[in-house]
Design a protein around this motif. Structure first.
Motif, PDB file in Angstrom:
ATOM      1  N   ASP A 130       0.811  -1.216   0.000  1.00  0.00           N
ATOM      2  CA  ASP A 130       0.000   0.000   0.000  1.00  0.00           C
ATOM      3  C   ASP A 130       0.850   1.275   0.000  1.00  0.00           C
ATOM      4  OD1 ASP A 130      -2.336  -1.451  -0.023  1.00  0.00           O
ATOM      5  OD2 ASP A 130      -2.598  -1.411   2.160  1.00  0.00           O
ATOM      6  N   LEU A 131       2.162   1.129  -0.146  1.00  0.00           N
ATOM      7  CA  LEU A 131       3.074   2.271  -0.150  1.00  0.00           C
ATOM      8  C   LEU A 131       3.899   2.256  -1.424  1.00  0.00           C
ATOM      9  CD1 LEU A 131       4.373   2.007   3.535  1.00  0.00           C
ATOM     10  CD2 LEU A 131       2.583   3.538   2.684  1.00  0.00           C
ATOM     11  N   THR A 132       3.864   3.355  -2.172  1.00  0.00           N
ATOM     12  CA  THR A 132       4.641   3.470  -3.409  1.00  0.00           C
ATOM     13  C   THR A 132       5.466   4.744  -3.372  1.00  0.00           C
ATOM     14  OG1 THR A 132       2.931   2.303  -4.688  1.00  0.00           O
ATOM     15  CG2 THR A 132       4.560   3.596  -5.927  1.00  0.00           C
ATOM     16  N   VAL A 133       6.768   4.598  -3.233  1.00  0.00           N
ATOM     17  CA  VAL A 133       7.665   5.740  -3.396  1.00  0.00           C
ATOM     18  C   VAL A 133       8.043   5.775  -4.874  1.00  0.00           C
ATOM     19  CG1 VAL A 133       9.892   6.758  -2.833  1.00  0.00           C
ATOM     20  CG2 VAL A 133       8.542   5.647  -1.038  1.00  0.00           C
ATOM     21  N   PHE A 134       7.643   6.823  -5.566  1.00  0.00           N
ATOM     22  CA  PHE A 134       7.907   6.924  -7.006  1.00  0.00           C
ATOM     23  C   PHE A 134       8.989   7.975  -7.261  1.00  0.00           C
ATOM     24  CE2 PHE A 134       4.652  10.049  -6.082  1.00  0.00           C
ATOM     25  CZ  PHE A 134       5.014  11.157  -6.837  1.00  0.00           C
ATOM     26  N   ILE A 135       9.831   7.700  -8.250  1.00  0.00           N
ATOM     27  CA  ILE A 135      10.939   8.600  -8.591  1.00  0.00           C
ATOM     28  C   ILE A 135      10.941   8.801 -10.104  1.00  0.00           C
ATOM     29  CG2 ILE A 135      13.428   8.974  -8.496  1.00  0.00           C
ATOM     30  CD1 ILE A 135      13.523   7.040  -6.113  1.00  0.00           C
ATOM     31  N   PRO A 136      10.691  10.006 -10.588  1.00  0.00           N
ATOM     32  CA  PRO A 136      10.731  10.246 -12.032  1.00  0.00           C
ATOM     33  C   PRO A 136      12.092   9.861 -12.605  1.00  0.00           C
ATOM     34  CG  PRO A 136       9.720  12.101 -10.907  1.00  0.00           C
ATOM     35  CD  PRO A 136      10.301  11.210  -9.847  1.00  0.00           C
ATOM     36  N   PRO A 137      12.128   9.206 -13.756  1.00  0.00           N
ATOM     37  CA  PRO A 137      13.398   8.758 -14.348  1.00  0.00           C
ATOM     38  C   PRO A 137      14.408   9.891 -14.479  1.00  0.00           C
ATOM     39  CG  PRO A 137      11.555   7.822 -15.536  1.00  0.00           C
ATOM     40  CD  PRO A 137      10.967   8.808 -14.579  1.00  0.00           C
ATOM     41  N   GLY A 138      15.624   9.617 -14.033  1.00  0.00           N
ATOM     42  CA  GLY A 138      16.702  10.587 -14.160  1.00  0.00           C
ATOM     43  C   GLY A 138      16.676  11.711 -13.154  1.00  0.00           C
ATOM     44  N   ARG A 139      15.707  11.698 -12.221  1.00  0.00           N
ATOM     45  CA  ARG A 139      15.602  12.774 -11.219  1.00  0.00           C
ATOM     46  C   ARG A 139      15.512  12.151  -9.828  1.00  0.00           C
ATOM     47  NH1 ARG A 139      14.454  17.596 -13.954  1.00  0.00           N
ATOM     48  NH2 ARG A 139      14.931  18.560 -11.931  1.00  0.00           N
ATOM     49  N   PRO A 140      16.634  11.655  -9.322  1.00  0.00           N
ATOM     50  CA  PRO A 140      16.614  10.867  -8.079  1.00  0.00           C
ATOM     51  C   PRO A 140      16.142  11.621  -6.848  1.00  0.00           C
ATOM     52  CG  PRO A 140      18.869  11.405  -8.719  1.00  0.00           C
ATOM     53  CD  PRO A 140      17.999  11.783  -9.881  1.00  0.00           C
ATOM     54  N   LYS A 141      16.167  12.940  -6.857  1.00  0.00           N
ATOM     55  CA  LYS A 141      15.753  13.704  -5.682  1.00  0.00           C
ATOM     56  C   LYS A 141      14.357  14.311  -5.817  1.00  0.00           C
ATOM     57  CE  LYS A 141      20.420  14.876  -4.107  1.00  0.00           C
ATOM     58  NZ  LYS A 141      21.316  15.975  -3.664  1.00  0.00           N
ATOM     59  N   ASP A 142      13.660  13.957  -6.897  1.00  0.00           N
ATOM     60  CA  ASP A 142      12.349  14.563  -7.155  1.00  0.00           C
ATOM     61  C   ASP A 142      11.193  13.606  -6.882  1.00  0.00           C
ATOM     62  OD1 ASP A 142      13.927  16.616  -7.994  1.00  0.00           O
ATOM     63  OD2 ASP A 142      13.212  16.672 -10.055  1.00  0.00           O
ATOM     64  N   GLY A 143      11.416  12.622  -6.032  1.00  0.00           N
ATOM     65  CA  GLY A 143      10.417  11.592  -5.790  1.00  0.00           C
ATOM     66  C   GLY A 143       9.279  12.024  -4.893  1.00  0.00           C
ATOM     67  N   GLY A 144       8.304  11.128  -4.781  1.00  0.00           N
ATOM     68  CA  GLY A 144       7.144  11.369  -3.937  1.00  0.00           C
ATOM     69  C   GLY A 144       6.596  10.060  -3.414  1.00  0.00           C
ATOM     70  N   LEU A 145       5.443  10.140  -2.782  1.00  0.00           N
ATOM     71  CA  LEU A 145       4.845   8.968  -2.141  1.00  0.00           C
ATOM     72  C   LEU A 145       3.361   8.903  -2.445  1.00  0.00           C
ATOM     73  CD1 LEU A 145       4.750   6.633   0.031  1.00  0.00           C
ATOM     74  CD2 LEU A 145       4.337   8.454   1.722  1.00  0.00           C
ATOM     75  N   VAL A 146       2.875   7.695  -2.771  1.00  0.00           N
ATOM     76  CA  VAL A 146       1.441   7.421  -2.809  1.00  0.00           C
ATOM     77  C   VAL A 146       1.154   6.311  -1.804  1.00  0.00           C
ATOM     78  CG1 VAL A 146      -0.521   6.635  -4.172  1.00  0.00           C
ATOM     79  CG2 VAL A 146       1.195   8.124  -5.222  1.00  0.00           C
ATOM     80  N   ALA A 147       0.245   6.566  -0.887  1.00  0.00           N
ATOM     81  CA  ALA A 147      -0.163   5.576   0.109  1.00  0.00           C
ATOM     82  C   ALA A 147      -1.657   5.330  -0.037  1.00  0.00           C
ATOM     83  CB  ALA A 147       0.156   6.069   1.520  1.00  0.00           C
ATOM     84  N   VAL A 148      -2.066   4.092   0.178  1.00  0.00           N
ATOM     85  CA  VAL A 148      -3.472   3.716   0.051  1.00  0.00           C
ATOM     86  C   VAL A 148      -3.962   3.115   1.362  1.00  0.00           C
ATOM     87  CG1 VAL A 148      -5.150   2.318  -1.206  1.00  0.00           C
ATOM     88  CG2 VAL A 148      -3.170   3.266  -2.413  1.00  0.00           C
ATOM     89  N   TYR A 149      -5.093   3.634   1.850  1.00  0.00           N
ATOM     90  CA  TYR A 149      -5.756   3.076   3.027  1.00  0.00           C
ATOM     91  C   TYR A 149      -7.070   2.471   2.542  1.00  0.00           C
ATOM     92  CZ  TYR A 149      -7.477   2.740   7.833  1.00  0.00           C
ATOM     93  OH  TYR A 149      -7.943   2.275   9.045  1.00  0.00           O
ATOM     94  N   PRO A 150      -7.165   1.159   2.448  1.00  0.00           N
ATOM     95  CA  PRO A 150      -8.327   0.522   1.821  1.00  0.00           C
ATOM     96  C   PRO A 150      -9.626   0.813   2.568  1.00  0.00           C
ATOM     97  CG  PRO A 150      -6.501  -1.024   2.052  1.00  0.00           C
ATOM     98  CD  PRO A 150      -6.158   0.183   2.871  1.00  0.00           C
TER      99      PRO A 150
END
Length: 469
Positions: free
Chosen positions: A68-88
């Motif tokens: 339920d946790l996704t840390v996403f990182i745009p390709p080529g931008r290692p410091k520009d990531g974010g988080l998507v969390a899901v609470y069902p």
């Protein structure tokens, strides 16, 4: 929403308005907030990915599974990531409620600030730091409420999704909200989203006067005015001077006001604000709703820059450049005109209006920059969205009206709206007239304001999560 939502609202009304001391889980919330604020996320020296990972770690500690946790990182931008969390939720087919907050902040120089901008300091009833308000307050509140729901075993009908993204401030980061819409749309799919951009307006004495809901944004487009000329020696001046042409063009723009335009959001805003505004301002608001062409009413309202920004499209000169030598006639002169365009108006229409106002073929007008996001009618003000806001707001700030408004600036809500997710700015954060010094020196937020907003969002999201589609 019906029975369960009504029960939750009744519970909210029966509970004393925030100011409990301490609130349930307040110490843990303060620790989460401090960690997020003190994680530098400026473009020059910060790391949004680190901030997202730290919030993910807190959710995992609270019991969220990795699935339920996704840390996403745009390709080529290692410091520009974010988080998507899901609470069902209980119903796997129900559309989610999405909570959106950006975790990047604008730059801040230590030598300019009274305090270290990247150390959270509590002083005199305020928290001070860069991002203390914009937008790490909301990011911390949203992350915290998911932790509270998990700990308390709350289970609504709808899933709740959290998206912490980078790049809203536009300093050079990849815009995480737009990236998710383009690349991971299913991950953030929702019936609607809650975002930043609004709150409880306080008057000069600290009294709440209105609880605003962001229900539409202007688009931003910059235009380049340019005049070219053969130039010559400054000892032989001629009337055909590039700077003179440009100066007259800018002067014409400064004296021009675009026609007043109203939509559902601004009609509602002026109608409701007229009831709590005194004297000629209140009368002018009533008059402008009745007749947008009322020049006298418009003239009164335009005295307030914040009100003027909602009356229609605005354009302003923001940059100038001219000449190549102090002893030569200018061969080139140009200016940047930044326009905040009313929903439903195209950039080409505004460009045509500028050309007509300038009325000088020596001055060319071209589109220089278009910020992502198209001006539209804004998200619909449905009872499903607005009624819970009004009910929970009244339980915490009795008698304070909930008023939708149009934002002249911009948020990541545009990216979500363009991706088909209606997005509303609603926070419960109380702002004094200085707006918390957002983007400026010594940014701050009231301690009570932050804790009240935490309670407001906690109650509101419970109601939304228990709604029927």
């Amino acid at each position: 929403m019906q029975k369960l939502a009504a029960a939750l609202v009744a519970l909210a009304i029966a509970t004393p308005a925030a100011a409990q001391s301490p609130q349930p889980g307040e110490a843990a919330f303060r620790g989460l907030y401090k960690e997020l604020v003190e994680t530098n996320t400026t473009f020059s020296a910060g790391d949004c990915t680190l901030a997202a990972q730290r919030m993910a770690a807190r959710l995992k500690t609270a019991g969220f599974p990795d699935s339920d946790l996704t840390v996403f990182i745009p390709p080529g931008r290692p410091k520009d990531g974010g988080l998507v969390a899901v609470y069902p939720g209980k119903d796997p087919k129900a559309k989610a409620v999405l909570l959106l907050a950006h975790i990047d902040v604008v730059e801040a120089k230590r030598e300019d600030w009274t305090r270290d901008p990247f150390t959270l300091i509590e002083e005199g009833g305020y928290f001070y730091a860069r991002g203390a308000s914009d937008d790490k307050a909301q990011a911390a509140i949203f992350t915290d409420l998911l932790i509270r729901f998990r700990q308390e075993g709350f289970k609504g009908r709808r899933p709740i999704k959290l998206a912490l993204t980078c790049g809203e401030e536009g300093g050079g980061h990849v815009n995480g909200a737009a990236w998710l819409v383009a690349n991971k749309r299913d991950l953030i799919d929702a019936a609607f989203a809650l975002n930043e951009g609004a709150g409880v307006n306080l008057d000069g004495s600290g009294k709440p006067v209105a609880h605003t809901v962001l229900a539409g944004e202007k688009s931003s487009t910059s235009y380049k005015l340019e005049v070219t000329n053969p130039g010559g020696h400054s000892s032989r001046p001629v009337p055909d001077n590039a700077i003179y042409h440009l100066a007259r063009a800018i002067d014409r723009i400064s004296a021009y006001s675009f026609p007043v335009m109203l939509n559902e959001t601004t009609r509602s805003y002026f109608t409701q604000m007229a009831r709590i505004s005194s004297g000629e301002t209140g009368a002018a608001m009533t008059a402008i709703v009745a007749n947008p062409a009322d020049a006298g009413a418009a003239a009164i309202l335009r005295r307030d820059p914040s009100v003027n920004a909602m009356l229609g499209t605005t354009c302003v000169a923001t940059q100038l450049q001219a000449g190549h030598a102090p002893n030569a006639l200018p061969q080139r002169a140009n200016a940047t005109i930044n326009c905040r365009i009313f929903p439903g108006v195209s950039g080409e229409e505004v460009r045509d209006a500028l050309i007509k106002v300038i009325d000088n073929p020596a001055v060319s007008v071209s589109t220089a920059m278009v910020r992502p996001g198209v001006a539209d009618a804004g998200p619909p003000l449905t009872p499903q969205v607005m009624d819970p806001i009004r009910q929970v707001s009244q339980s915490m700030w009795p008698g304070v009206p909930v008023i939708p408004f149009l934002l002249a600036a911009g948020t990541d809500g545009k990216a979500l709206i363009a991706g088909g997710i209606p997005t509303y700015g609603v926070s419960g954060i109380a702002y004094e007239p200085d707006q918390g010094r957002i983007h400026g020196l010594n940014e701050r937020i009231g301690v009570k304001s932050l804790l009240d907003a935490r309670e407001f969002s906690y109650r509101l999201v419970q109601v939304y999560a228990s709604q029927k589609d």
